[in-house]
Design a protein around this motif. Structure first.
Motif, short mmCIF file in Angstrom:
data_model
loop_
_atom_site.label_atom_id
_atom_site.label_comp_id
_atom_site.label_asym_id
_atom_site.label_seq_id
_atom_site.Cartn_x
_atom_site.Cartn_y
_atom_site.Cartn_z
N UNK A 18 60.45 -7.99 8.45
CA UNK A 18 59.33 -7.95 9.38
C UNK A 18 58.38 -6.88 8.88
N UNK A 19 57.16 -7.25 8.55
CA UNK A 19 56.16 -6.33 8.02
C UNK A 19 54.86 -6.48 8.78
N UNK A 20 54.06 -5.46 8.68
CA UNK A 20 52.75 -5.45 9.32
C UNK A 20 51.69 -5.19 8.25
N UNK A 21 50.58 -5.89 8.36
CA UNK A 21 49.49 -5.73 7.40
C UNK A 21 48.21 -5.47 8.18
N UNK A 22 47.49 -4.45 7.79
CA UNK A 22 46.20 -4.17 8.43
C UNK A 22 45.10 -4.79 7.58
N UNK A 23 44.29 -5.62 8.23
CA UNK A 23 43.16 -6.25 7.55
C UNK A 23 41.91 -6.04 8.38
N UNK A 24 40.77 -5.89 7.72
CA UNK A 24 39.52 -5.82 8.48
C UNK A 24 39.31 -7.12 9.27
N UNK A 25 38.67 -7.02 10.41
CA UNK A 25 38.45 -8.20 11.26
C UNK A 25 37.76 -9.33 10.52
#
Length: 75
Positions: A18-25
């Motif tokens: 389980x991973x999280x990725x931050x991306x610009x909107x």
């Protein structure tokens, strides 16, 4: 009276992290738009990653997990 139990969740195919990725909107909106051709955003992202790994010869195409579909006009 017994009720049928609904099957929910992702089918277990192989172990996952389980991973999280931050991306610009603006990027996320484009990903969502492009992923409509796939079953889900996760499947679309997996396909992109697998394509890149196969191109760089890190992953053998026979080990691809995401389904490969022909695009309109491909033979």
């Amino acid at each position: 009276m017994l009720m049928d139990i609904a099957k929910r969740g992702r089918p277990v195919c192989e172990p996952t992290y389980l991973r999280s990725v931050r991306l610009p909107n603006r990027i996320w909106k484009l990903v969502e738009k492009q992923s409509r051709k796939n079953r889900s955003v996760n499947e679309y992202i997996l396909k992109i990653i697998e394509d890149e790994l196969i191109e760089k010869k890190v992953l053998d195409s026979s080990l691809r997990r995401s389904p490969v579909t022909k695009k309109h006009g491909d033979n």
